[in-house]
Design a protein around this motif. Structure first.
Motif, PDB file in Angstrom:
ATOM      1  N   ALA A 185       1.242   8.175   6.300  1.00  0.00           N
ATOM      2  CA  ALA A 185       0.307   7.610   5.336  1.00  0.00           C
ATOM      3  C   ALA A 185      -1.093   7.869   5.871  1.00  0.00           C
ATOM      4  N   ALA A 186      -1.918   8.554   5.087  1.00  0.00           N
ATOM      5  CA  ALA A 186      -3.284   8.863   5.496  1.00  0.00           C
ATOM      6  C   ALA A 186      -4.223   7.821   4.908  1.00  0.00           C
ATOM      7  N   LEU A 187      -4.942   7.098   5.773  1.00  0.00           N
ATOM      8  CA  LEU A 187      -5.869   6.052   5.349  1.00  0.00           C
ATOM      9  C   LEU A 187      -7.289   6.544   5.619  1.00  0.00           C
ATOM     10  N   ILE A 188      -8.032   6.781   4.564  1.00  0.00           N
ATOM     11  CA  ILE A 188      -9.349   7.410   4.677  1.00  0.00           C
ATOM     12  C   ILE A 188     -10.442   6.365   4.513  1.00  0.00           C
ATOM     13  N   ARG A 189     -11.250   6.224   5.537  1.00  0.00           N
ATOM     14  CA  ARG A 189     -12.333   5.235   5.473  1.00  0.00           C
ATOM     15  C   ARG A 189     -13.644   5.897   5.076  1.00  0.00           C
ATOM     16  N   THR A 190     -14.177   5.449   3.940  1.00  0.00           N
ATOM     17  CA  THR A 190     -15.492   5.889   3.475  1.00  0.00           C
ATOM     18  C   THR A 190     -16.571   4.868   3.810  1.00  0.00           C
ATOM     19  N   GLY A 191     -16.154   3.620   4.045  1.00  0.00           N
ATOM     20  CA  GLY A 191     -17.095   2.536   4.254  1.00  0.00           C
ATOM     21  C   GLY A 191     -17.539   1.859   2.972  1.00  0.00           C
ATOM     22  N   TRP A 192     -16.993   2.291   1.817  1.00  0.00           N
ATOM     23  CA  TRP A 192     -17.488   1.758   0.546  1.00  0.00           C
ATOM     24  C   TRP A 192     -17.253   0.257   0.402  1.00  0.00           C
ATOM     25  N   VAL A 193     -16.101  -0.251   0.843  1.00  0.00           N
ATOM     26  CA  VAL A 193     -15.858  -1.694   0.743  1.00  0.00           C
ATOM     27  C   VAL A 193     -16.892  -2.466   1.566  1.00  0.00           C
ATOM     28  N   ASP A 194     -17.263  -1.934   2.729  1.00  0.00           N
ATOM     29  CA  ASP A 194     -18.313  -2.571   3.526  1.00  0.00           C
ATOM     30  C   ASP A 194     -19.635  -2.553   2.762  1.00  0.00           C
ATOM     31  N   TRP A 195     -19.925  -1.439   2.101  1.00  0.00           N
ATOM     32  CA  TRP A 195     -21.137  -1.348   1.270  1.00  0.00           C
ATOM     33  C   TRP A 195     -21.113  -2.388   0.161  1.00  0.00           C
ATOM     34  N   PHE A 196     -19.956  -2.565  -0.467  1.00  0.00           N
ATOM     35  CA  PHE A 196     -19.817  -3.527  -1.563  1.00  0.00           C
ATOM     36  C   PHE A 196     -20.183  -4.929  -1.109  1.00  0.00           C
ATOM     37  N   PHE A 197     -19.646  -5.361   0.007  1.00  0.00           N
ATOM     38  CA  PHE A 197     -19.922  -6.716   0.487  1.00  0.00           C
ATOM     39  C   PHE A 197     -21.334  -6.848   1.052  1.00  0.00           C
ATOM     40  N   ALA A 198     -21.901  -5.758   1.566  1.00  0.00           N
ATOM     41  CA  ALA A 198     -23.258  -5.812   2.115  1.00  0.00           C
ATOM     42  C   ALA A 198     -24.324  -5.772   1.029  1.00  0.00           C
ATOM     43  N   ASN A 199     -23.944  -5.380  -0.182  1.00  0.00           N
ATOM     44  CA  ASN A 199     -24.898  -5.235  -1.269  1.00  0.00           C
ATOM     45  C   ASN A 199     -24.666  -6.256  -2.381  1.00  0.00           C
ATOM     46  N   GLY A 200     -24.366  -7.473  -1.971  1.00  0.00           N
ATOM     47  CA  GLY A 200     -24.246  -8.555  -2.926  1.00  0.00           C
ATOM     48  C   GLY A 200     -23.072  -8.424  -3.863  1.00  0.00           C
ATOM     49  N   GLU A 201     -22.002  -7.753  -3.401  1.00  0.00           N
ATOM     50  CA  GLU A 201     -20.780  -7.606  -4.198  1.00  0.00           C
ATOM     51  C   GLU A 201     -21.089  -6.981  -5.561  1.00  0.00           C
ATOM     52  N   GLU A 202     -21.954  -5.966  -5.528  1.00  0.00           N
ATOM     53  CA  GLU A 202     -22.347  -5.265  -6.751  1.00  0.00           C
ATOM     54  C   GLU A 202     -21.387  -4.102  -7.004  1.00  0.00           C
ATOM     55  N   MET A 203     -20.674  -4.160  -8.106  1.00  0.00           N
ATOM     56  CA  MET A 203     -19.710  -3.113  -8.432  1.00  0.00           C
ATOM     57  C   MET A 203     -20.426  -1.865  -8.925  1.00  0.00           C
ATOM     58  N   SER A 204     -20.048  -0.731  -8.392  1.00  0.00           N
ATOM     59  CA  SER A 204     -20.582   0.554  -8.831  1.00  0.00           C
ATOM     60  C   SER A 204     -19.457   1.569  -8.826  1.00  0.00           C
ATOM     61  N   LEU A 205     -19.405   2.414  -9.834  1.00  0.00           N
ATOM     62  CA  LEU A 205     -18.399   3.472  -9.879  1.00  0.00           C
ATOM     63  C   LEU A 205     -18.970   4.817  -9.443  1.00  0.00           C
ATOM     64  N   VAL A 206     -20.081   4.771  -8.734  1.00  0.00           N
ATOM     65  CA  VAL A 206     -20.575   5.952  -8.015  1.00  0.00           C
ATOM     66  C   VAL A 206     -20.189   5.731  -6.559  1.00  0.00           C
ATOM     67  N   GLN A 207     -19.121   6.392  -6.136  1.00  0.00           N
ATOM     68  CA  GLN A 207     -18.525   6.085  -4.840  1.00  0.00           C
ATOM     69  C   GLN A 207     -18.156   7.354  -4.079  1.00  0.00           C
ATOM     70  N   PRO A 208     -18.211   7.282  -2.733  1.00  0.00           N
ATOM     71  CA  PRO A 208     -17.704   8.394  -1.932  1.00  0.00           C
ATOM     72  C   PRO A 208     -16.185   8.428  -1.974  1.00  0.00           C
ATOM     73  N   GLY A 209     -15.624   9.604  -1.771  1.00  0.00           N
ATOM     74  CA  GLY A 209     -14.171   9.759  -1.749  1.00  0.00           C
ATOM     75  C   GLY A 209     -13.810  11.215  -1.554  1.00  0.00           C
ATOM     76  N   ILE A 210     -12.529  11.485  -1.537  1.00  0.00           N
ATOM     77  CA  ILE A 210     -12.086  12.861  -1.288  1.00  0.00           C
ATOM     78  C   ILE A 210     -12.357  13.751  -2.502  1.00  0.00           C
ATOM     79  N   GLY A 211     -12.556  15.023  -2.229  1.00  0.00           N
ATOM     80  CA  GLY A 211     -12.690  16.020  -3.277  1.00  0.00           C
ATOM     81  C   GLY A 211     -11.390  16.772  -3.492  1.00  0.00           C
ATOM     82  N   LEU A 212     -11.427  17.744  -4.375  1.00  0.00           N
ATOM     83  CA  LEU A 212     -10.217  18.496  -4.721  1.00  0.00           C
ATOM     84  C   LEU A 212      -9.667  19.271  -3.530  1.00  0.00           C
ATOM     85  N   GLU A 213     -10.550  19.862  -2.740  1.00  0.00           N
ATOM     86  CA  GLU A 213     -10.130  20.621  -1.559  1.00  0.00           C
ATOM     87  C   GLU A 213      -9.433  19.705  -0.558  1.00  0.00           C
TER      88      GLU A 213
END
Length: 298
Positions: A185-213
């Motif tokens: 199982a590959a668990l990829i950390r982008t840090g986005w959940v940390d960003w979410f909690f550090a930014n007042g729990e503001e939901m955004s669908l502009v997020q880092p993640g894996i690409g097609l490659e």
């Protein structure tokens, strides 16, 4: 997709609905139990609650409603119930893709077909998915590998919309001194959940993640699941403007399970890159996903 051989379609038979879970056997699981060094248990799931967690608007707000409390003691009198003795119960109303959850192989389709070529018309309003529902997914107990891309890049979290490449994954793995093996199982950390909690729990669908490659690279390594601390595993906006392209590559073409909204902060803080990974979805017949609380044992 064309009529030529597609990913893992047919690899485990024309009727297979388990996908990459077929890579796991008792030997793989037994080997995974020997990876742990400290015995520390890491719960990786986020809570399910009305606010304060990443929620996608169209999926609604999860509700926990009280069904029974102390005001209902009179119900027990016919059964010999005595004053001061009773029970508490709830009703849960939530989307299957709420908080930390595991996608079923029926979740996404392309060219009108889900994993292994089953038609997308096998999803009914009341019956749910006739093929590849979450109840077909057995518990996953295997070796987990944290791929901490954010730490490799020396940032708390990747920039919104950052597309993780194959090179990013390979360089991160090399820096950690680990390699992916079939059935991991590959668990990829982008840090986005940390960003979410550090930014007042503001939901955004502009997020880092894996690409097609990167998705194709992970599929080539025969992993059983790809998990991340973001909403879709893949980057948003979608890489190369290909809607759900990462889901299509992993879920549809290869039968690789996706687990989203993981909390990987403590694993990362401890530098725990290899561990025993366990997750078991609820056996909800015909469902497209299940809330889960994965566990890592370091």
């Amino acid at each position: 997709m064309t009529e030529q051989k597609i990913g893992n379609w047919g690899r485990w038979g024309a009727d297979d609905e388990r996908g990459a879970l077929n890579l796991l056997d008792p030997g793989t699981t037994l080997a995974a139990t020997r990876v742990s060094r400290t015995g520390k248990v890491y719960p990786l799931g986020l809570p399910i609650q009305r606010a304060g967690i990443p929620l996608v608007d169209y999926r609604g707000t999860p509700q926990r409603l009280t069904l029974l409390n102390h005001l209902d003691e009179h119900m027990y009198e016919p059964y010999g119930g005595k004053p001061g003795v009773g029970c508490h119960e709830d009703v849960l109303t939530l989307a299957s893709h709420t908080s930390t959850h595991m996608d079923a192989l029926c979740h996404v389709y392309a060219d009108g077909r889900t994993y292994n070529g089953f038609g997308n018309d096998a999803m009914e309003t009341y019956g749910g998915a006739a093929r590849c529902g979450i109840e077909k997914a057995d518990p996953i107990v295997t070796r987990g590998v944290l791929i901490d891309v954010a730490r490799y890049k020396q940032v708390d979290w990747l920039e919104p919309g950052y597309v993780i490449t194959q090179e990013d994954l390979e360089n991160t793995l090399k820096s950690q001194g680990v390699q992916l093996q079939p059935g991991d199982a590959a668990l990829i950390r982008t840090g986005w959940v940390d960003w979410f909690f550090a930014n007042g729990e503001e939901m955004s669908l502009v997020q880092p993640g894996i690409g097609l490659e990167a998705a194709a690279f992970l599929a080539s390594r025969d992993v059983v699941a790809v998990c991340s601390d973001n909403t879709a595993v893949e980057a948003q906006p979608f890489d190369r403007d290909e809607f759900l392209g990462g889901h299509v590559e992993l879920l549809v073409r290869h039968g690789i399970y996706l687990i989203e909204h993981l909390n990987l902060s403590e694993l990362a803080a401890d530098g725990c890159h290899e561990f025993l990974f366990m997750v078991s979805p609820l056996r909800i017949t015909g469902a497209t996903a299940s809330p889960v609380n994965p566990v890592a044992v370091g």
